[in-house]
Scaffold this motif. Structure first.
Motif, PDB file in Angstrom:
ATOM      1  N   LEU A 195      -4.511  -4.917   2.009  1.00 34.06           N
ATOM      2  CA  LEU A 195      -5.922  -5.048   2.355  1.00 34.06           C
ATOM      3  C   LEU A 195      -6.444  -3.770   3.003  1.00 34.06           C
ATOM      4  CD1 LEU A 195      -6.190  -8.642   3.902  1.00 34.06           C
ATOM      5  CD2 LEU A 195      -6.052  -7.966   1.510  1.00 34.06           C
ATOM      6  N   LEU A 196      -5.632  -3.146   3.855  1.00 34.86           N
ATOM      7  CA  LEU A 196      -6.059  -1.931   4.548  1.00 34.86           C
ATOM      8  C   LEU A 196      -6.376  -0.824   3.551  1.00 34.86           C
ATOM      9  CD1 LEU A 196      -6.500  -0.289   7.125  1.00 34.86           C
ATOM     10  CD2 LEU A 196      -4.055   0.249   7.114  1.00 34.86           C
ATOM     11  N   GLU A 197      -5.472  -0.597   2.618  1.00 34.08           N
ATOM     12  CA  GLU A 197      -5.687   0.496   1.656  1.00 34.08           C
ATOM     13  C   GLU A 197      -6.793   0.157   0.671  1.00 34.08           C
ATOM     14  OE1 GLU A 197      -1.134   2.189   1.617  1.00 34.08           O
ATOM     15  OE2 GLU A 197      -1.576   0.217   0.815  1.00 34.08           O
ATOM     16  N   ALA A 198      -6.926  -1.137   0.335  1.00 32.20           N
ATOM     17  CA  ALA A 198      -8.002  -1.544  -0.563  1.00 32.20           C
ATOM     18  C   ALA A 198      -9.363  -1.305   0.073  1.00 32.20           C
ATOM     19  CB  ALA A 198      -7.851  -3.009  -0.943  1.00 32.20           C
ATOM     20  N   ALA A 199      -9.458  -1.525   1.388  1.00 33.99           N
ATOM     21  CA  ALA A 199     -10.705  -1.254   2.095  1.00 33.99           C
ATOM     22  C   ALA A 199     -10.922   0.246   2.253  1.00 33.99           C
ATOM     23  CB  ALA A 199     -10.688  -1.934   3.462  1.00 33.99           C
ATOM     24  N   LEU A 200      -9.864   0.962   2.627  1.00 36.91           N
ATOM     25  CA  LEU A 200      -9.967   2.410   2.811  1.00 36.91           C
ATOM     26  C   LEU A 200     -10.395   3.104   1.524  1.00 36.91           C
ATOM     27  CD1 LEU A 200      -9.503   4.887   4.647  1.00 36.91           C
ATOM     28  CD2 LEU A 200      -7.112   4.877   3.884  1.00 36.91           C
ATOM     29  N   ALA A 201      -9.949   2.587   0.396  1.00 40.14           N
ATOM     30  CA  ALA A 201     -10.291   3.205  -0.895  1.00 40.14           C
ATOM     31  C   ALA A 201     -11.786   3.194  -1.159  1.00 40.14           C
ATOM     32  CB  ALA A 201      -9.553   2.476  -2.021  1.00 40.14           C
ATOM     33  N   TYR A 202     -12.521   2.311  -0.480  1.00 51.07           N
ATOM     34  CA  TYR A 202     -13.974   2.236  -0.684  1.00 51.07           C
ATOM     35  C   TYR A 202     -14.753   3.183   0.223  1.00 51.07           C
ATOM     36  CZ  TYR A 202     -14.559  -1.564  -4.063  1.00 51.07           C
ATOM     37  OH  TYR A 202     -14.600  -2.311  -5.215  1.00 51.07           O
ATOM     38  N   THR A 203     -14.076   3.894   1.103  1.00 52.10           N
ATOM     39  CA  THR A 203     -14.778   4.812   2.009  1.00 52.10           C
ATOM     40  C   THR A 203     -14.917   6.193   1.371  1.00 52.10           C
ATOM     41  OG1 THR A 203     -12.770   5.578   3.160  1.00 52.10           O
ATOM     42  CG2 THR A 203     -13.821   3.557   3.986  1.00 52.10           C
ATOM     43  N   VAL A 204     -15.342   6.203   0.132  1.00 50.49           N
ATOM     44  CA  VAL A 204     -15.353   7.450  -0.637  1.00 50.49           C
ATOM     45  C   VAL A 204     -16.242   8.504   0.009  1.00 50.49           C
ATOM     46  CG1 VAL A 204     -15.917   8.478  -2.857  1.00 50.49           C
ATOM     47  CG2 VAL A 204     -14.853   6.229  -2.772  1.00 50.49           C
ATOM     48  N   TRP A 205     -17.513   8.166   0.269  1.00 48.94           N
ATOM     49  CA  TRP A 205     -18.418   9.175   0.826  1.00 48.94           C
ATOM     50  C   TRP A 205     -18.025   9.550   2.254  1.00 48.94           C
ATOM     51  CZ3 TRP A 205     -19.988  10.778  -3.357  1.00 48.94           C
ATOM     52  CH2 TRP A 205     -20.659  10.023  -4.312  1.00 48.94           C
ATOM     53  N   GLU A 206     -17.650   8.548   3.040  1.00 51.83           N
ATOM     54  CA  GLU A 206     -17.355   8.793   4.446  1.00 51.83           C
ATOM     55  C   GLU A 206     -16.080   9.623   4.625  1.00 51.83           C
ATOM     56  OE1 GLU A 206     -20.106   5.655   3.795  1.00 51.83           O
ATOM     57  OE2 GLU A 206     -18.032   5.823   3.088  1.00 51.83           O
ATOM     58  N   SER A 207     -15.045   9.321   3.847  1.00 52.30           N
ATOM     59  CA  SER A 207     -13.815  10.118   3.924  1.00 52.30           C
ATOM     60  C   SER A 207     -14.042  11.519   3.383  1.00 52.30           C
ATOM     61  CB  SER A 207     -12.695   9.425   3.144  1.00 52.30           C
ATOM     62  OG  SER A 207     -12.256   8.264   3.826  1.00 52.30           O
ATOM     63  N   ALA A 208     -14.799  11.616   2.288  1.00 50.52           N
ATOM     64  CA  ALA A 208     -15.079  12.942   1.715  1.00 50.52           C
ATOM     65  C   ALA A 208     -15.810  13.820   2.720  1.00 50.52           C
ATOM     66  CB  ALA A 208     -15.897  12.796   0.438  1.00 50.52           C
ATOM     67  N   GLU A 265     -16.909  15.702  10.253  1.00 52.47           N
ATOM     68  CA  GLU A 265     -17.932  14.822  10.814  1.00 52.47           C
ATOM     69  C   GLU A 265     -17.500  13.360  10.676  1.00 52.47           C
ATOM     70  OE1 GLU A 265     -22.619  13.579  10.103  1.00 52.47           O
ATOM     71  OE2 GLU A 265     -21.774  15.346   9.107  1.00 52.47           O
ATOM     72  N   VAL A 266     -17.634  12.609  11.756  1.00 53.48           N
ATOM     73  CA  VAL A 266     -17.285  11.191  11.769  1.00 53.48           C
ATOM     74  C   VAL A 266     -18.528  10.376  11.441  1.00 53.48           C
ATOM     75  CG1 VAL A 266     -16.442   9.265  13.176  1.00 53.48           C
ATOM     76  CG2 VAL A 266     -15.423  11.544  13.416  1.00 53.48           C
ATOM     77  N   ALA A 267     -18.466   9.627  10.367  1.00 53.92           N
ATOM     78  CA  ALA A 267     -19.630   8.876   9.897  1.00 53.92           C
ATOM     79  C   ALA A 267     -19.986   7.746  10.859  1.00 53.92           C
ATOM     80  CB  ALA A 267     -19.351   8.303   8.515  1.00 53.92           C
ATOM     81  N   GLY A 268     -21.281   7.495  10.982  1.00 52.18           N
ATOM     82  CA  GLY A 268     -21.775   6.367  11.768  1.00 52.18           C
ATOM     83  C   GLY A 268     -22.659   5.488  10.911  1.00 52.18           C
TER      84      GLY A 268
END
Length: 400
Positions: free
Chosen positions: A200-213, A220-223
């Motif tokens: 579940l953790l990696e499945a959720a993390l995989a969706y943070t495309v713009w924020e991780s990029a 910069e840490v996204a808010g």
């Protein structure tokens, strides 16, 4: 018409959401999914609610259509042996027990691979089967929190907010389908099954495309940004006289069409809004200036104007409105089924439209243990054998 996964047998030992969502998607495409439930209540989702429809929870009915249910007790050796017998003719296994449980039961990948070398074995967990968190329990909320999603969902200066849908669970189910079908294609080429796992953790993390990029590129840490987009403006909800309209202007031509449609032609030539970078930097001011215009008309009035102008836009619909929407009705997204105890029920239709081998929703979620006898007979058990399993507590039947 034939179904794409006709003849593929899935043994689903998972419960609640991620695993059952995965197996439901496979079942919709024709796979024979045997949902193997525990005694004393079965899948915990059967008791999640309200609302309840007769004796069944709406949550369970939503996730378990097109499946057969059998009850095996893995605490009884005969229940484990029955599972091993079923594995001989299976293609896929899905499980979401805590790390190490299936191995202790003698039902881990290596155990079942020895019985069926071609088996594709998918494990779903909170954090993955390796690493320092491997033995922790995990839920969607925890994965949303620890993946960063809750840190940038919502509006600024408010408490943390999770996504309105269980995105970590659902995406883990979707990634499981992707992994299983990838492994199945490889098996068709090589003849070899394999083990795969999804967290579940990696499945959720995989969706943070713009924020991780953005973090990788700049640190910069996204808010949270409300409905605004992180990389484009205006791409958000704007107030109208009676609600909101959401608009998408992620490129210069769309921005200019939007400004003209709103009667804000003067903004196009403004230095601070001349390109997307400027509009992002001055997003709050731009929103305020646009809303001086958008609040003068209703959402429906703006939708008509924006459609005529070729600007992507839409209303914010609630559940009642979306299920009455003509596009959703035309696309067959409302499936109606007859349940043996709950009566007429509705499900979400299939989102993937295969034109030669379309998915089908034909069977409601099963009663607990409804198909135990049927599956065991198919596996070669006699009526006397089944009676003995039931007597010992290794299996539970619920014939209708």
């Amino acid at each position: 018409m034939p179904e794409a996964l006709e003849g593929v047998r899935v043994l689903d030992c998972s419960q609640i959401l991620a695993g059952p969502f995965c197996s439901m998607l496979l079942a919709d495409m024709g796979a024979d999914v045997i949902k193997i439930e525990k005694p004393n209540g079965g899948d915990d989702t059967r008791r999640m609610g309200p609302p309840f429809i007769d004796t069944e929870s709406a949550a369970f009915l939503a996730m378990n259509r097109n499946k057969r249910s059998m009850v095996l007790n893995f605490k009884e050796p005969a229940g484990v042996e029955a599972m091993k017998k079923l594995v001989k003719d299976a293609d896929i296994i899905i499980e979401n027990y805590r790390t190490g449980v299936m191995e202790r039961l003698g039902l881990g990948y290596e155990d079942l691979k020895a019985i069926n070398p071609g088996i594709i074995y998918c494990s779903v967990s909170g954090f993955g089967r390796t690493g320092p968190y491997a033995k922790r329990g995990g839920y969607d909320l925890i994965a949303q929190a620890m993946s960063g999603i809750m840190s940038f969902t919502g509006v600024p200066d408010t408490p943390p907010v999770k996504a309105g849908v269980p995105i970590a669970d659902m995406n883990a189910g979707m990634f499981s389908v992707y992994g299983i079908l990838t492994a199945y294609i490889n098996k068709l080429k090589t003849g070899k099954g394999q083990y795969l796992e999804v967290s579940l953790l990696e499945a959720a993390l995989a969706y943070t495309v713009w924020e991780s990029a953005g973090y990788f590129a700049t640190g910069e840490v996204a808010g949270p940004l409300g409905s605004s987009h992180r990389n484009s403006a205006p791409y958000q909800g704007l107030k109208t006289s009676d609600g909101y309209v959401v608009v998408g202007a992620p490129n210069q031509p769309n921005w200019e069409r939007l400004a003209n449609a709103f009667g804000c032609e003067d903004l196009i030539a403004r230095e601070e809004y001349k390109d997307n970078a400027g509009r992002l930097t001055n997003r709050a001011k731009l929103e305020s200036e646009l809303e001086e215009k958008t609040t003068l008309k209703t959402t429906d009035e703006w939708l008509e104007i924006l459609e005529a102008a070729g600007v992507p836009a839409g209303p914010i619909l609630n559940m009642e409105q979306i299920w009455a929407d003509p596009q959703i009705q035309d696309r067959g997204m409302e499936a109606v089924l007859e349940h043996p105890t709950a009566g007429t029920t509705k499900n979400i239709g299939t989102a993937v439209k295969l034109y030669d081998t379309p998915g089908r929703i034909t069977e409601p979620a099963p009663l607990l243990g409804q198909h135990t006898r049927e599956v065991l007979l198919d596996a070669g058990y006699s009526e006397e054998d089944i009676a003995a399993l039931v007597e010992s507590g290794a299996a539970v039947t619920n014939d209708i």
